[in-house]
Each structure stands twice: as structure tokens, then as C-alpha cells.
Design an enzyme around this catalytic site. Structure first.
Site, short mmCIF file in Angstrom:
data_model
loop_
_atom_site.label_atom_id
_atom_site.label_comp_id
_atom_site.label_asym_id
_atom_site.label_seq_id
_atom_site.Cartn_x
_atom_site.Cartn_y
_atom_site.Cartn_z
N LYS A 195 21.00 56.99 52.26
CA LYS A 195 22.28 57.20 51.58
C LYS A 195 22.18 57.04 50.07
O LYS A 195 21.22 56.47 49.54
CB LYS A 195 23.35 56.28 52.18
CG LYS A 195 23.74 56.75 53.58
CD LYS A 195 25.00 56.12 54.11
CE LYS A 195 25.41 56.82 55.41
NZ LYS A 195 26.58 56.18 56.04
N ARG A 224 21.35 53.47 62.69
CA ARG A 224 21.33 54.94 62.75
C ARG A 224 20.44 55.44 61.63
O ARG A 224 20.75 55.24 60.45
CB ARG A 224 22.76 55.47 62.61
CG ARG A 224 22.90 56.97 62.77
CD ARG A 224 24.38 57.38 62.66
NE ARG A 224 24.56 58.81 62.87
CZ ARG A 224 24.46 59.72 61.89
NH1 ARG A 224 24.20 59.34 60.65
NH2 ARG A 224 24.63 61.00 62.16
#
Length: 256
Positions: free
Chosen positions: A204, A238
């Protein structure tokens, strides 16, 4: 949880697995590398992402879910659409992962009757198109925790067994870097509710802010973030880089 983006515009690998055969092959590879769950999504939820219509998402996702489930792989479907949830469950999905926390009309009805299917409830401020414009909280930890537990209560009130539900604080979904840091430190507080906590930090933007690396170069940062998340109480991480994360977690568990 390994990520399979059957999308054209995901922030890290958009378009790479848009073809169903390539997505299926990638899901099988992630499973072989040690993913306990393979999370299949047909609509990008990156900041600023445009919505995908229902027919397109179904066409992208269902063949991949069917093929992986037929191989005995435990499949999660990443969707906000009730019709996709229902079709994916029929195709063999074992988990429904909803970034919208089952707030869409018909979403709860789509998943509640399937007692064998687990549910991931995530917090998001705004929508993918708007969530990073100016996220604000008085107390991000309290507000995220309160929202998640209110969604749990809503699901339980219609007969969903509590043990079917997992919580995801939604790192990067309507949060600044500082909000993300506070939530990562507060994972023990979320875990104290007695439900599994999911952490999605892989590749991210925050990790790019820390390292100066492009999304495709953030594997090491992603592994470090996953380890910290597990150390703080996350039950599921995840990730894009399954093999590296599995190896790191195995080593950490042996040496801690």
C-alpha cells in the site's frame, strides 16, 4: 490470504490477471506457495477507482472462483455486490470479503443463509472514489472499532453466527498514514472482541511513503508490516507476496 485481482486498474497489478486463465493459474500458484485463502476480486477498490457494473464483475470473478474451488482451494470473494456474493457462494466461495461491510441493500440477505460461509466486515470511510480526499476522525481507533462491532451486531441480529465473522480495520480505506499507524498499534484492542482480525497492508501507498519504493518493489516492506500485524493480534494477513510472507511468518513463529 493471497490476492488475485481480476481487474484492469488495481493499484499494484491491474490488468496482469484480467484474463481468467491467468487469474486461475495465479491463484493456484499462491495456494502452492502457502496461501490458506485465495481472495478473488473483480472490482478495484484503490483510491479513486471507478465502479464496475454487475455483469462485468460476475464475468470476471465467477469462472475463477469455480475453477479454484473445484481444485479444493479455499476461496474468498472480494465484492460489495449482493448478486456477486450470491453467485460466488454458489460457485464454491468459502468466504465473502466486503469492504462495504454488507451495507448494500440485499447484501446481508445474500450471505446470511449460507451457514458454512465466513464473512469479513471491513471499515471504509466514504467510497473508493472519494475515501482518500480528506479522511478525518476524532478518534480513529474508537470510531473504527465502534463501526465494526455495530456491523457485527447487525449481522448477528438476523441470525448470522458470530463465529462466522472476521473484522478488518481497512488500512488505507479513508485513512491517513497516521490513522493507519494508530490502527496497527491498536490491533490488540480489536482482537480483544474475540473475533479474527484481518490486516491488509500489502504494497500500500503508506509503505511507499516510508520506503520511496514503487508498488511492485514493496515486498520487503509488506512482509515487515504483515509480521507486525500478526504480532499485534491479526489472524489473517491479505498479501500479494505469499511465499515471502509465509517464510517470514514461519521463521518468526519458530524464533519468537
Amino acid at each position: 490470504m493471497g490476492i488475485v485481482n481480476v481487474t484492469a486498474d488495481s493499484f499494484s497489478d491491474g490488468g496482469k490477471y484480467l484474463d481468467a486463465s491467468r487469474a486461475i493459474e495465479h491463484g493456484r500458484r499462491l495456494h502452492h506457495e502457502g496461501a490458506d485463502l485465495v481472495d478473488v476480486g473483480g472490482e478495484s477498490t484503490r483510491p479513486g477507482a471507478a465502479q464496475v457494473d454487475e455483469a462485468t464483475e460476475l464475468a470476471r470473478v465467477i469462472p475463477v472462483v469455480e475453477a479454484l474451488a473445484a481444485d479444493g482451494i479455499e476461496v474468498s470473494v472480494d465484492t460489495m455486490k449482493p448478486a456477486v456474493m450470491h453467485a460466488a457462494i454458489r460457485a464454491g466461495a468459502a468466504v465473502v470479503n466486503d469492504v462495504n461491510a454488507f451495507r448494500a441493500p440485499g447484501a446481508i440477505e445474500a450471505v446470511a443463509p449460507s451457514e458454512h460461509v465466513r464473512l469479513i466486515v471491513m471499515h471504509m470511510q466514504g467510497t473508493p472514489a472519494t475515501m482518500q480526499e480528506d479522511p478525518r476522525y476524532d478518534d480513529v481507533v474508537q470510531e473504527v472499532s465502534s463501526f465494526l462491532m455495530s456491523r457485527v451486531s447487525c449481522l448477528v441480529s438476523v441470525g448470522v453466527a458470530r463465529e462466522r465473522i472476521a473484522l478488518d480495520p481497512g488500512f488505507g480505506f479513508g485513512k491517513t498514514v497516521e490513522h493507519n499507524k494508530q490502527l496497527l498499534r491498536a490491533l490488540p484492542q480489536l482482537a480483544s472482541h474475540g473475533l479474527p482480525v484481518v490486516a491488509g497492508l500489502s504494497r500500500k501507498k503508506m509503505l511507499g511513503d516510508f520506503t520511496g519504493r514503487a508498488a511492485c518493489e514493496r515486498a520487503a516492506a509488506s512482509v515487515a508490516a504483515a509480521l507486525l500485524a500478526v504480532q499485534n493480534g491479526a489472524s489473517i494477513v491479505r498479501v500479494h507476496d505469499v511465499k515471502d510472507t509465509v517464510d517470514a511468518l514461519k521463521t518468526w513463529m519458530e524464533l519468537r
